[in-house]
Design a protein around this motif. Structure first.
Motif, PDB file in Angstrom:
ATOM      1  N   ILE A   1       7.553   5.431   5.617  1.00 54.11           N
ATOM      2  CA  ILE A   1       6.690   5.031   6.721  1.00 54.11           C
ATOM      3  C   ILE A   1       6.171   3.616   6.527  1.00 54.11           C
ATOM      4  O   ILE A   1       5.177   3.233   7.102  1.00 54.11           O
ATOM      5  CB  ILE A   1       5.491   5.993   6.892  1.00 54.11           C
ATOM      6  N   TYR A   2       6.878   2.827   5.711  1.00 53.56           N
ATOM      7  CA  TYR A   2       6.386   1.467   5.424  1.00 53.56           C
ATOM      8  C   TYR A   2       6.540   0.577   6.630  1.00 53.56           C
ATOM      9  O   TYR A   2       5.713  -0.285   6.890  1.00 53.56           O
ATOM     10  CB  TYR A   2       7.117   0.898   4.209  1.00 53.56           C
TER      11      TYR A   2
ATOM     12  N   ARG B   1       2.293   8.300   1.778  1.00 53.66           N
ATOM     13  CA  ARG B   1       2.776   9.389   2.605  1.00 53.66           C
ATOM     14  C   ARG B   1       2.079  10.696   2.232  1.00 53.66           C
ATOM     15  O   ARG B   1       1.681  11.467   3.110  1.00 53.66           O
ATOM     16  CB  ARG B   1       4.277   9.497   2.373  1.00 53.66           C
TER      17      ARG B   1
ATOM     18  N   PHE C   1      -1.442  10.638   3.496  1.00 54.62           N
ATOM     19  CA  PHE C   1      -1.445  10.778   4.931  1.00 54.62           C
ATOM     20  C   PHE C   1      -1.261  12.208   5.382  1.00 54.62           C
ATOM     21  O   PHE C   1      -1.814  12.636   6.380  1.00 54.62           O
ATOM     22  CB  PHE C   1      -0.297   9.934   5.479  1.00 54.62           C
ATOM     23  N   SER C   2      -0.421  12.935   4.631  1.00 57.08           N
ATOM     24  CA  SER C   2      -0.066  14.274   5.088  1.00 57.08           C
ATOM     25  C   SER C   2      -0.956  15.340   4.450  1.00 57.08           C
ATOM     26  O   SER C   2      -0.805  16.519   4.743  1.00 57.08           O
ATOM     27  CB  SER C   2       1.402  14.549   4.782  1.00 57.08           C
TER      28      SER C   2
ATOM     29  N   ILE D   1      -1.852   5.849  14.501  1.00 55.09           N
ATOM     30  CA  ILE D   1      -2.129   6.317  13.140  1.00 55.09           C
ATOM     31  C   ILE D   1      -2.202   7.841  13.107  1.00 55.09           C
ATOM     32  O   ILE D   1      -1.624   8.494  12.233  1.00 55.09           O
ATOM     33  CB  ILE D   1      -3.414   5.648  12.597  1.00 55.09           C
TER      34      ILE D   1
ATOM     35  N   ALA E   1       4.215  12.246   9.206  1.00 53.71           N
ATOM     36  CA  ALA E   1       4.357  12.193   7.750  1.00 53.71           C
ATOM     37  C   ALA E   1       4.318  13.580   7.153  1.00 53.71           C
ATOM     38  O   ALA E   1       4.953  13.869   6.148  1.00 53.71           O
ATOM     39  CB  ALA E   1       3.255  11.328   7.140  1.00 53.71           C
ATOM     40  N   ARG E   2       3.513  14.461   7.780  1.00 55.30           N
ATOM     41  CA  ARG E   2       3.385  15.806   7.252  1.00 55.30           C
ATOM     42  C   ARG E   2       4.700  16.563   7.404  1.00 55.30           C
ATOM     43  O   ARG E   2       4.970  17.496   6.687  1.00 55.30           O
ATOM     44  CB  ARG E   2       2.264  16.530   8.001  1.00 55.30           C
ATOM     45  N   GLU E   3       5.487  16.198   8.419  1.00 54.00           N
ATOM     46  CA  GLU E   3       6.823  16.787   8.512  1.00 54.00           C
ATOM     47  C   GLU E   3       7.744  16.074   7.520  1.00 54.00           C
ATOM     48  O   GLU E   3       7.282  15.685   6.463  1.00 54.00           O
ATOM     49  CB  GLU E   3       7.329  16.699   9.960  1.00 54.00           C
ATOM     50  N   ARG E   4       8.987  15.863   7.843  1.00 54.21           N
ATOM     51  CA  ARG E   4       9.875  15.474   6.768  1.00 54.21           C
ATOM     52  C   ARG E   4      10.324  14.018   6.860  1.00 54.21           C
ATOM     53  O   ARG E   4      11.502  13.708   6.744  1.00 54.21           O
ATOM     54  CB  ARG E   4      11.065  16.416   6.748  1.00 54.21           C
ATOM     55  N   LEU E   5       9.352  13.142   6.993  1.00 55.55           N
ATOM     56  CA  LEU E   5       9.650  11.728   7.164  1.00 55.55           C
ATOM     57  C   LEU E   5       9.939  11.081   5.809  1.00 55.55           C
ATOM     58  O   LEU E   5       9.224  11.307   4.846  1.00 55.55           O
ATOM     59  CB  LEU E   5       8.418  11.079   7.770  1.00 55.55           C
ATOM     60  N   GLU E   6      10.968  10.264   5.728  1.00 62.70           N
ATOM     61  CA  GLU E   6      11.335   9.692   4.438  1.00 62.70           C
ATOM     62  C   GLU E   6      10.453   8.488   4.093  1.00 62.70           C
ATOM     63  O   GLU E   6       9.881   8.426   3.022  1.00 62.70           O
ATOM     64  CB  GLU E   6      12.816   9.287   4.465  1.00 62.70           C
TER      65      GLU E   6
ATOM     66  N   ILE F   1       0.824  -1.204   0.000  1.00 62.03           N
ATOM     67  CA  ILE F   1       0.000   0.000   0.000  1.00 62.03           C
ATOM     68  C   ILE F   1       0.855   1.249   0.000  1.00 62.03           C
ATOM     69  O   ILE F   1       0.422   2.303   0.404  1.00 62.03           O
ATOM     70  CB  ILE F   1      -0.963   0.029   1.212  1.00 62.03           C
ATOM     71  N   TYR F   2       2.111   1.120  -0.480  1.00 59.57           N
ATOM     72  CA  TYR F   2       3.008   2.282  -0.441  1.00 59.57           C
ATOM     73  C   TYR F   2       2.601   3.292  -1.484  1.00 59.57           C
ATOM     74  O   TYR F   2       2.707   4.484  -1.286  1.00 59.57           O
ATOM     75  CB  TYR F   2       4.447   1.837  -0.632  1.00 59.57           C
TER      76      TYR F   2
ATOM     77  N   ARG G   1       0.372  10.263  11.105  1.00 58.61           N
ATOM     78  CA  ARG G   1      -0.136  11.179  10.102  1.00 58.61           C
ATOM     79  C   ARG G   1       0.505  12.552  10.297  1.00 58.61           C
ATOM     80  O   ARG G   1       0.812  13.248   9.350  1.00 58.61           O
ATOM     81  CB  ARG G   1      -1.656  11.267  10.259  1.00 58.61           C
TER      82      ARG G   1
ATOM     83  N   PHE H   1       3.275  -0.800   8.343  1.00 57.69           N
ATOM     84  CA  PHE H   1       2.190   0.116   8.187  1.00 57.69           C
ATOM     85  C   PHE H   1       0.893  -0.608   7.907  1.00 57.69           C
ATOM     86  O   PHE H   1      -0.175  -0.240   8.362  1.00 57.69           O
ATOM     87  CB  PHE H   1       2.531   1.030   7.030  1.00 57.69           C
TER      88      PHE H   1
END
Lengths: 444, 444
Positions: free
Chosen positions: B151-152, A170, A173-174, B137, B144-149, A151-152, B141, B169
């Protein structure tokens, strides 16, 4: 039974011990080892195995036992296992699956194993463009609970199931909850056609750094997705095939210790015999110069040195070009750049070796008087021949893979020893021709 | 300016056109092409490039322009770019980043480029074990809105930031909302130590099929994660290095057309000169048998045929073993299985070639009377030598890579031409020794 399995039986077997011992175990021992593991560990181990081993394990079980193991596999893996099984077992294995999976696996079996279609998984996450971000997340949460593989990336399809865009998990989500999927999706989707060859597909992954790429037909219907974890295996496999061809044999298609002795000999003997027959031309060429050799035996002394220098420089050049073609760094239309570059490289490399060779002959002459009164002419013959042979070897080694690719063959088959054989024969002709010009009237 | 850039200037340039032309463009043309693209396309293109090209582009810009491009890069890519830049530019590039990123990149720069630590990304998704699924979750969420590379996979850490478990995830998504993270996480996490070499790491990915693997220190603190898309590049790169070493040269570390002419010649000349010096021993060996050759010139005719057969069978065997060692299919402790298998293979392959050689000599004798009254003894000499040389070549080719690995060298350096040179010299000794036994009293 090996000591590893025996001792494990006394305590409780650890999955990691079994994995370590795996390559040296017989099929029966593997099955027995798997049965000694806790069930969840056995499942994990089976899922991590290559398709060939999975097929061996499942076919080694009694028919009644097979079903739960086959149903454990995702559809792309199940299709691979069925492809690894002998023809007579395939129908029976397919029949073990539940109806919808059997339908999916049947569709996958229609693709060649090393096409994009044969690598893809038909279970991917999909959304409609008009959903809100919040609806999409709730919907995906339900899809994930069912049997979704990855689901990526989530693909956005229209009412006719055609691909409109993609949104990464991602991004979804954001995104602000009230936006629609259409607002945040990217329309510029990298896709692969069903019949794309796995080598081209792995280049596409390497260029784009995506985790998954959708496979589409001519009408942009999504048939499934290929994920990057499958591509790691493909890249290893393709590199191994190329390396084995460069080494002058047919690709083995299985680990060294797993290939039967006679099948290994067959894959090696074929090329070796072809190269041997080609190399017989050296005896013919040498026979043509038999009188020259009889008059100046000293000429024979340098034959191995000169032809191996041509062979070594040729295998360098062919290896470079074969790999660059495979990685897509070189295209056929670059042939002129390659020729001009390699011709000049060959001249420089040949001159370096000629200088070393010249020095060697002069030093040996000074120390041992090894080459008689005409040593200067001999040194000149060897040096000029080395420049010619190395330049020719470099050119032939770099052009042969491109010519093979142009003719529709696999350039890796222009394996280094094949080039070496070609260069050996022509190297002899160059050497003796140079000798007959330089030594005429003195030694010859 | 190439026609591609020129014509694109007249219309508006498409990203795909620029990408196609990329390999043949000069650094200035690349920069100019990038400036002609819509900004978002230029960003995408830059992000998809290898670190070396990214560094060239960014260093080609005026200092004032560089900042926004450097800040576009995720921290692991920024670290790679800084590593590609000349020493004098590194501090200045690092200073362009924002404070927290500079801190992260500085930490990454402490790792060697081809260790797990050098490949990892320090931004990964993390959770506390006592959170409920719904809280997790919501929390992700926001992350993810910040700078996450990526999230799998989400890693579960205790209060001291030590790794407790992992939850994918998908599992988080499909779990009942009231469960806690601890309930659904898996405690059996596959991790990589910081100093793990990238080749071992790529094997770990191939074995486990994970999309990301966390890198931990000795206290199980998570330092970052390595994702599988970086591993595809690593696998390609390692295979290319091995192929180039097998081809008898130093690894180029860059695409063929990107390597400067003289640097390419240097990487090839070194090995070629070493092999040439080794191959000089053939002239010494032949010199030792000069009298035999003078008495029976016919012996010289088969020299190239015999030594090349040893070389070809040796390069098959060494290529097989080098690749199997690299893939972890073979371990050093398997040496006895390899020896016994290769000795027997060599005997069989040698016998096949000996049969072909014998037939060739008998047929030529029948057709042309080419080899005189002692043709049967000559045929016997050639056949027995072939069996000896091919068996020895196969054994030497398979053992040399294992010995090199045992001594701590890279087995790929036991490149096929290196084996061929070794086998050429010893093949001559075998051939002339066999001849002096079989032909004594007749030709010799």
């Amino acid at each position: 039974m090996t000591p590893a399995v025996q001792s494990a039986r006394e305590r409780s077997l650890l999955a990691s011990e079994l994995e370590d011992a795996w390559p040296v175990l017989s099929p029966e021992e593997r099955l027995e080892g798997l049965r000694l593991l806790p069930h969840a560990d056995a499942e994990d181990l089976l899922l991590s195995l290559p398709a060939r081993d999975q097929a061996d394990i499942i076919l080694g079980m009694a028919p009644g036992e097979r079903r739960s193991w086959m149903r454990l596999l995702p559809p792309d893996d199940a299709a691979d296992v069925i492809q690894e099984a002998p023809d007579t077992e395939r129908e029976a294995l397919l029949a073990l699956l539940d109806d919808p999976t059997r339908h999916e696996v049947g569709a996958l079996l229609a693709y060649a194993e090393d096409d994009a279609g044969g690598l893809m998984n038909p279970r991917y996450a999909r959304l409609r463009p008009e959903m809100s971000v919040d609806e999409a997340i709730t919907y995906l949460r339900r899809q994930a609970r069912e049997r979704l593989e990855t689901i990526y990336y989530v693909y956005v399809l229209d009412a006719e199931q055609r691909l409109l865009g993609v949104v990464s998990f991602r991004e979804l989500f954001s995104a602000p909850p009230e936006k629609t999927v259409r607002d945040i999706m990217s329309k510029d989707v990298v896709t692969a056609p069903e019949e794309m060859d796995q080598e081209a597909l792995s280049r596409l992954f390497a260029e784009t750094d995506f985790l998954a790429i959708p496979v589409v037909d001519a009408e942009r219907h999504v048939k499934g997705i290929v994920t990057v974890d499958d591509i790691v295996d493909v890249v290893q496999e393709e590199a191994t095939e190329d390396i084995q061809k460069i080494g002058g044999m047919e690709a083995l298609d299985a680990p060294y210790l797993d290939v039967g002795f006679w099948s290994m000999v067959r894959k090696r003997a074929g090329w070796l015999a072809i190269l041997f027959v080609g190399e017989m031309l050296t005896a013919t060429a040498m026979g043509y110069f038999e009188h020259e050799i009889a008059r100046a035996v000293v000429l024979a002394l340098f034959v191995p040195l000169i032809i191996s220098s041509g062979g070594n420089s040729g295998s360098q050049a062919s290896t470079l070009v074969v790999r660059s073609l495979a990685l897509g760094e070189l295209k056929l239309r670059d042939w002129w750049r390659v020729i001009s570059r390699e011709a000049f490289s060959g001249l420089v490399l040949g001159t370096i070796l000629a200088t070393i060779g010249l020095t060697r002959i002069l030093v040996w002459q000074g120390l041992f008087g090894a080459y008689g009164e005409h040593y200067m002419l001999i040194a000149l013959t060897v040096s000029v021949s080395l420049i010619g042979v190395v330049t020719w070897g470099t050119l032939a080694g770099s052009m042969l893979p491109m010519i093979l690719r142009r003719l529709g063959f696999d350039p890796a088959s222009a394996s280094a020893p094949f080039v070496a054989t070609l260069v050996d024969v022509s190297g002899l002709l160059i050497y003796f021709s140079v000798a007959s010009v330089i030594l005429r009237g003195t030694l010859l």
